[in-house]
Design a protein around this motif. Structure first.
Motif, mmCIF file in Angstrom:
data_model
loop_
_atom_site.group_PDB
_atom_site.id
_atom_site.type_symbol
_atom_site.label_atom_id
_atom_site.label_comp_id
_atom_site.label_asym_id
_atom_site.label_seq_id
_atom_site.Cartn_x
_atom_site.Cartn_y
_atom_site.Cartn_z
ATOM 1 N N PRO A 156 27.654 88.662 16.020
ATOM 2 C CA PRO A 156 28.756 89.133 16.862
ATOM 3 C C PRO A 156 29.877 88.101 16.901
ATOM 4 C CG PRO A 156 26.910 88.435 18.215
ATOM 5 C CD PRO A 156 26.421 88.431 16.798
ATOM 6 N N ALA A 157 31.109 88.577 16.876
ATOM 7 C CA ALA A 157 32.246 87.671 16.755
ATOM 8 C C ALA A 157 33.243 87.856 17.888
ATOM 9 C CB ALA A 157 32.944 87.868 15.409
ATOM 10 N N VAL A 158 33.807 86.735 18.308
ATOM 11 C CA VAL A 158 34.950 86.718 19.210
ATOM 12 C C VAL A 158 36.169 86.425 18.348
ATOM 13 C CG1 VAL A 158 35.997 85.612 21.213
ATOM 14 C CG2 VAL A 158 33.518 85.892 21.107
ATOM 15 N N VAL A 159 37.166 87.314 18.384
ATOM 16 C CA VAL A 159 38.282 87.263 17.432
ATOM 17 C C VAL A 159 39.601 87.350 18.183
ATOM 18 C CG1 VAL A 159 39.350 88.404 15.448
ATOM 19 C CG2 VAL A 159 36.854 88.338 15.645
ATOM 20 N N SER A 160 40.557 86.489 17.817
ATOM 21 C CA SER A 160 41.878 86.566 18.430
ATOM 22 C C SER A 160 42.576 87.848 17.992
ATOM 23 C CB SER A 160 42.718 85.335 18.077
ATOM 24 O OG SER A 160 42.798 85.152 16.686
ATOM 25 N N ARG A 161 43.295 88.427 18.916
ATOM 26 C CA ARG A 161 43.939 89.723 18.682
ATOM 27 C C ARG A 161 45.210 89.537 17.851
ATOM 28 N NH1 ARG A 161 43.102 94.453 21.336
ATOM 29 N NH2 ARG A 161 41.898 93.383 22.958
ATOM 30 N N SER A 171 46.963 92.800 12.359
ATOM 31 C CA SER A 171 46.120 93.176 11.228
ATOM 32 C C SER A 171 44.698 93.493 11.677
ATOM 33 C CB SER A 171 46.108 92.068 10.166
ATOM 34 O OG SER A 171 45.724 90.830 10.735
ATOM 35 N N VAL A 172 44.150 92.710 12.615
ATOM 36 C CA VAL A 172 42.802 92.992 13.122
ATOM 37 C C VAL A 172 42.775 94.341 13.831
ATOM 38 C CG1 VAL A 172 41.038 92.266 14.776
ATOM 39 C CG2 VAL A 172 42.121 90.571 13.295
ATOM 40 N N GLU A 173 43.788 94.618 14.634
ATOM 41 C CA GLU A 173 43.840 95.899 15.339
ATOM 42 C C GLU A 173 44.025 97.058 14.370
ATOM 43 O OE1 GLU A 173 47.022 94.899 18.048
ATOM 44 O OE2 GLU A 173 45.602 94.796 19.712
ATOM 45 N N ASP A 174 44.820 96.866 13.316
ATOM 46 C CA ASP A 174 45.052 97.934 12.343
ATOM 47 C C ASP A 174 43.789 98.282 11.570
ATOM 48 O OD1 ASP A 174 47.687 98.157 13.075
ATOM 49 O OD2 ASP A 174 48.485 97.041 11.362
ATOM 50 N N TYR A 175 43.026 97.269 11.185
ATOM 51 C CA TYR A 175 41.849 97.498 10.351
ATOM 52 C C TYR A 175 40.584 97.802 11.155
ATOM 53 C CZ TYR A 175 43.962 96.318 5.839
ATOM 54 O OH TYR A 175 44.726 96.335 4.691
ATOM 55 N N PHE A 176 40.511 97.310 12.387
ATOM 56 C CA PHE A 176 39.254 97.425 13.133
ATOM 57 C C PHE A 176 39.393 98.113 14.487
ATOM 58 C CE2 PHE A 176 38.518 93.969 10.157
ATOM 59 C CZ PHE A 176 37.280 94.300 9.648
ATOM 60 N N GLY A 177 40.462 97.865 15.210
ATOM 61 C CA GLY A 177 40.589 98.460 16.532
ATOM 62 C C GLY A 177 39.604 97.849 17.520
ATOM 63 N N ASP A 178 39.400 98.527 18.650
ATOM 64 C CA ASP A 178 38.513 98.029 19.693
ATOM 65 C C ASP A 178 37.050 98.363 19.383
ATOM 66 O OD1 ASP A 178 40.612 97.004 21.221
ATOM 67 O OD2 ASP A 178 40.964 98.944 22.187
ATOM 68 N N GLY A 179 36.151 97.576 19.960
ATOM 69 C CA GLY A 179 34.723 97.870 19.856
ATOM 70 C C GLY A 179 34.008 97.209 18.705
ATOM 71 N N CYS A 180 34.760 96.501 17.820
ATOM 72 C CA CYS A 180 34.122 95.798 16.698
ATOM 73 C C CYS A 180 33.887 94.324 17.022
ATOM 74 C CB CYS A 180 34.982 95.904 15.448
ATOM 75 S SG CYS A 180 35.170 97.583 14.811
ATOM 76 N N LEU A 218 28.433 95.756 18.829
ATOM 77 C CA LEU A 218 29.609 95.222 18.144
ATOM 78 C C LEU A 218 29.379 95.075 16.651
ATOM 79 C CD1 LEU A 218 30.778 92.423 20.631
ATOM 80 C CD2 LEU A 218 31.747 94.701 20.340
ATOM 81 N N THR A 219 28.237 94.511 16.280
ATOM 82 C CA THR A 219 28.021 94.229 14.859
ATOM 83 C C THR A 219 27.898 95.508 14.038
ATOM 84 O OG1 THR A 219 25.621 94.011 15.228
ATOM 85 C CG2 THR A 219 26.936 92.003 15.331
ATOM 86 N N GLU A 220 27.276 96.534 14.597
ATOM 87 C CA GLU A 220 27.145 97.780 13.858
ATOM 88 C C GLU A 220 28.488 98.495 13.718
ATOM 89 O OE1 GLU A 220 24.537 98.714 12.095
ATOM 90 O OE2 GLU A 220 23.731 96.786 12.759
ATOM 91 N N LYS A 221 29.282 98.475 14.779
ATOM 92 C CA LYS A 221 30.585 99.116 14.683
ATOM 93 C C LYS A 221 31.504 98.359 13.737
ATOM 94 C CE LYS A 221 34.199 101.396 17.276
ATOM 95 N NZ LYS A 221 34.671 101.859 18.606
ATOM 96 N N ALA A 222 31.435 97.036 13.749
ATOM 97 C CA ALA A 222 32.241 96.245 12.826
ATOM 98 C C ALA A 222 31.828 96.510 11.383
ATOM 99 C CB ALA A 222 32.104 94.759 13.148
ATOM 100 N N ALA A 223 30.512 96.590 11.136
ATOM 101 C CA ALA A 223 30.028 96.875 9.785
ATOM 102 C C ALA A 223 30.471 98.254 9.319
ATOM 103 C CB ALA A 223 28.504 96.760 9.742
#
Length: 401
Positions: A315-320, A323-332, A361-366
């Motif tokens: 599980p990762a803590v990532v600065s907003r 590009s992160v929001e465009d590719y992943f959105g919330d919940g990852c 988190l990890t499953e949604k990110a994957a």
């Protein structure tokens, strides 16, 4: 077999993107020559199966702008001369140059003149990077000159690739032909970053061990992570941070850890680790942290280490960022405001106190990154190379006879 020359002013194989590309080329049957920098103790010439390393005895670019420009120019001159000599000997089908600098593509001038095709891999948007680093406007003279160089280099190349759709759109907005640019994302190599490789390490997780890896520079927000650790030392008595990598900001981070009273909670690796050791360290950590400091450049790019955490199901803590929001959105990821150590501390605390949230988190990110995976991106990359060498099927090296 077709032969390809790859040029990068960095240490290879430590450069993740170039390592994956060159390994993909060799596995697809191409003969590959790599021209790069030489680290202390490395041989200047080394043959590894279908891959040959030519390492130039120059230092990694450091210092102020003038010094960096001189170092870029020196590598360009030497790499161009070596690529020319090797082309006369081997006749390359393709020469691939990897920025920065964008002008490194000119090292392919003689091979191009003699019939080789040229691929430019744009790792960065240099005008945006320069503007962010030196805190100047994109409309100022430096970034405008770099944008002109960027466009000239794209025109010089036969094809170009880059790392995100946002970067591609920015190049096109400045005049690059859209049909000349393809996107190859930096998905992790899951044969290496495989969570099943070190199950014994995962069983040793302590609850609040943090990890961040890569180049140790101010822009990667490692000072923000140390600040968050200092804020959490009472609420999470077992909190610890491991920083893996090397760079010019290491000494400043060590001083900061001492000043904030967490020198005993923050450990530094002696430098870049062998891949197996890095994977083992990520497997052991509870939480990965990507604390990129947001600016116009970082809003266009994605950080490699984020994909490593996704592949490792960490599980990762990532600065907003955009590009992160465009590719992943919330919940990852557990996201936080860039540069805000209090908000980062909040995000870390939430994950540390709610381990049941980790698999969500990890499953949604994957799932979100399924199309980013390196097996998918590798075929995109090989498809671009295939177009240049005239092959019909992506990844199948043609005969030059």
């Amino acid at each position: 077999m077709a032969r390809i020359c790859v040029i990068r002013q960095a240490y290879v194989p430590l450069d993740t993107r170039v390592r994956r590309e060159t390994q993909a080329l060799a596995a697809a049957g191409y003969r590959v020559d790599v021209i790069c920098l030489r680290r202390p103790g490395e041989p200047m010439f080394e043959r590894r199966g279908a891959m040959t390393m030519w390492r130039l005895p120059l230092a990694r670019p450091t210092g102020g702008l003038v010094r960096r420009l001189a170092q870029y120019g020196g590598f360009l001159a030497l790499a161009g001369a070596l690529a020319g000599v090797l082309h006369l000997r081997h006749r390359y089908d393709v020469v691939q140059a990897n920025s920065v600098p964008d002008a490194l593509v000119l090292a392919a001038a003689l091979p191009k003149l003699l019939g080789a095709r040229v691929l430019l891999d744009l790792h960065e948007c240099v005008p945006e990077f320069f503007a962010a680093k030196y805190d100047v406007s994109l409309d100022s003279r430096g970034p405008r000159c770099m944008a002109a160089v960027e466009q000239a280099c794209i025109r010089f190349a036969d094809l170009a690739i880059t790392c995100t759709d946002g970067m591609r759109d920015r190049f096109v907005s400045r005049g690059a032909p859209a049909d000349k640019l393809s996107v190859v994302l930096n998905g992790a190599d899951e044969e290496v970053f495989d969570p099943q490789r070190f199950p014994e390490e995962r069983s040793r997780r302590s609850g609040s061990s943090l990890i961040s890896h890569g180049t140790v520079e101010e822009r990667y927000g490692l000072d923000t992570i140390i600040g968050a650790v200092a804020l959490l030392r009472d609420e999470l008595p077992d909190i610890e941070l491991t920083i893996i990598g090397e760079g010019s900001y290491r000494g400043e981070l060590q001083r900061l850890a001492t000043e904030r009273g967490v020198a005993d909670r923050v450990s530094f690796s002696p430098g870049f680790l062998p891949l197996d050791d890095l994977v083992r360290a990520i497997a052991r950590a509870d939480i990965g942290v990507v604390a990129i400091k947001r600016d116009e450049f970082r809003d266009l790019s994605l950080c490699n280490k984020m994909y490593d955490f996704i592949a490792m199901r960490t599980p990762a803590v990532v600065s907003r960022t955009t590009s992160v929001e465009d590719y992943f959105g919330d919940g990852c990821f557990e996201m936080f405001r860039s540069g805000d150590e209090a908000d980062l501390a909040r995000a870390i605390l939430r994950l540390a106190q709610d381990p049941d949230r980790h698999p969500q988190l990890t499953e949604k990110a994957a799932e979100a990154a399924s199309g980013h995976r390196w097996p998918v991106q590798r075929e995109r990359y090989l498809g671009v190379v295939s177009r240049l060498v005239g092959a019909g099927d992506a990844g199948r090296a043609p005969s030059t006879s």
